[in-house]
Motif scaffolding. Structure first.
Motif, PDB file in Angstrom:
ATOM      1  N   PRO A 191      21.550  31.955  44.667  1.00 30.30           N
ATOM      2  CA  PRO A 191      21.463  30.662  45.360  1.00 30.30           C
ATOM      3  C   PRO A 191      21.550  30.862  46.878  1.00 30.30           C
ATOM      4  O   PRO A 191      21.985  31.911  47.349  1.00 30.30           O
ATOM      5  CB  PRO A 191      22.668  29.879  44.842  1.00 30.30           C
ATOM      6  N   TYR A 199      34.013  20.162  45.234  1.00 31.46           N
ATOM      7  CA  TYR A 199      33.324  19.318  44.272  1.00 31.46           C
ATOM      8  C   TYR A 199      33.664  19.780  42.862  1.00 31.46           C
ATOM      9  O   TYR A 199      33.558  20.959  42.565  1.00 31.46           O
ATOM     10  CB  TYR A 199      31.819  19.394  44.509  1.00 31.46           C
ATOM     11  N   ASP A 229      20.857  19.069  32.180  1.00 30.61           N
ATOM     12  CA  ASP A 229      21.389  19.566  33.453  1.00 30.61           C
ATOM     13  C   ASP A 229      20.662  20.821  33.916  1.00 30.61           C
ATOM     14  O   ASP A 229      20.579  21.097  35.114  1.00 30.61           O
ATOM     15  CB  ASP A 229      22.889  19.857  33.338  1.00 30.61           C
ATOM     16  N   TYR A 286      15.190  28.501  39.786  1.00 33.07           N
ATOM     17  CA  TYR A 286      14.919  29.370  40.925  1.00 33.07           C
ATOM     18  C   TYR A 286      15.493  30.762  40.684  1.00 33.07           C
ATOM     19  O   TYR A 286      16.674  30.907  40.379  1.00 33.07           O
ATOM     20  CB  TYR A 286      15.524  28.778  42.202  1.00 33.07           C
ATOM     21  N   ILE A 336      17.692  20.185  36.445  1.00 37.96           N
ATOM     22  CA  ILE A 336      17.905  19.570  37.756  1.00 37.96           C
ATOM     23  C   ILE A 336      17.264  20.441  38.836  1.00 37.96           C
ATOM     24  O   ILE A 336      17.486  21.649  38.903  1.00 37.96           O
ATOM     25  CB  ILE A 336      19.417  19.393  38.045  1.00 37.96           C
ATOM     26  N   ASN A 337      16.440  19.820  39.690  1.00 38.61           N
ATOM     27  CA  ASN A 337      15.738  20.541  40.740  1.00 38.61           C
ATOM     28  C   ASN A 337      16.673  20.702  41.942  1.00 38.61           C
ATOM     29  O   ASN A 337      16.771  19.837  42.805  1.00 38.61           O
ATOM     30  CB  ASN A 337      14.467  19.805  41.146  1.00 38.61           C
ATOM     31  N   ASN A 338      17.360  21.829  41.942  1.00 39.54           N
ATOM     32  CA  ASN A 338      18.333  22.119  42.986  1.00 39.54           C
ATOM     33  C   ASN A 338      18.271  23.617  43.245  1.00 39.54           C
ATOM     34  O   ASN A 338      18.191  24.408  42.304  1.00 39.54           O
ATOM     35  CB  ASN A 338      19.726  21.706  42.483  1.00 39.54           C
ATOM     36  N   ARG A 339      18.325  24.049  44.493  1.00 37.84           N
ATOM     37  CA  ARG A 339      18.212  25.478  44.832  1.00 37.84           C
ATOM     38  C   ARG A 339      19.339  26.311  44.201  1.00 37.84           C
ATOM     39  O   ARG A 339      19.228  27.516  44.098  1.00 37.84           O
ATOM     40  CB  ARG A 339      18.208  25.683  46.351  1.00 37.84           C
ATOM     41  N   TYR A 340      20.423  25.674  43.789  1.00 36.41           N
ATOM     42  CA  TYR A 340      21.514  26.388  43.128  1.00 36.41           C
ATOM     43  C   TYR A 340      21.279  26.535  41.629  1.00 36.41           C
ATOM     44  O   TYR A 340      22.041  27.189  40.942  1.00 36.41           O
ATOM     45  CB  TYR A 340      22.847  25.678  43.377  1.00 36.41           C
ATOM     46  N   ASN A 341      20.239  25.912  41.113  1.00 32.99           N
ATOM     47  CA  ASN A 341      19.923  25.990  39.692  1.00 32.99           C
ATOM     48  C   ASN A 341      19.137  27.276  39.436  1.00 32.99           C
ATOM     49  O   ASN A 341      17.933  27.343  39.610  1.00 32.99           O
ATOM     50  CB  ASN A 341      19.106  24.769  39.258  1.00 32.99           C
ATOM     51  N   THR A 342      19.838  28.302  38.982  1.00 32.77           N
ATOM     52  CA  THR A 342      19.196  29.596  38.763  1.00 32.77           C
ATOM     53  C   THR A 342      18.381  29.645  37.467  1.00 32.77           C
ATOM     54  O   THR A 342      17.790  30.669  37.150  1.00 32.77           O
ATOM     55  CB  THR A 342      20.243  30.734  38.760  1.00 32.77           C
ATOM     56  N   TYR A 352      32.758  19.159  38.870  1.00 30.20           N
ATOM     57  CA  TYR A 352      31.834  18.551  37.929  1.00 30.20           C
ATOM     58  C   TYR A 352      32.636  18.038  36.749  1.00 30.20           C
ATOM     59  O   TYR A 352      33.270  18.804  36.038  1.00 30.20           O
ATOM     60  CB  TYR A 352      30.808  19.595  37.490  1.00 30.20           C
TER      61      TYR A 352
END
Length: 84
Positions: free
Chosen positions: A27, A1, A11, A23, A14-20, A3
């Protein structure tokens, strides 16, 4: 992928588990996977005289140096030419 667009502050929300930024900690999965060519070079013990580098936006490439003194000289030249 890949970007395709430039990142911005939206950006970072963004609610994503890879967004440190949201979180804490590492990741849940692979962050970066080196390509086959990179792995091959490492396994073949590729030798390079270059230990220092920086990115030059003007030429969309990196500038490499053999030693720290050369690196500082090139970096200072770059900064002088690109003063804002």
């Amino acid at each position: 992928y890949k970007y395709e667009k430039k990142l911005n502050y939206q950006d970072l929300k963004i609610n994503n588990r890879y967004n440190t930024y949201i979180y804490k900690g590492l990741p849940p999965g692979i962050i970066c996977y080196p390509g086959t060519k990179t792995v091959k070079i490492v396994l073949e013990n590729y030798k390079s005289p270059y230990y220092y580098y920086f990115y030059n936006e003007n030429i969309n490439s990196h500038i490499f140096s053999i030693n720290y003194k050369e690196h500082l000289n090139k970096l200072n030249e770059y900064r002088e030419k690109n003063k804002t």
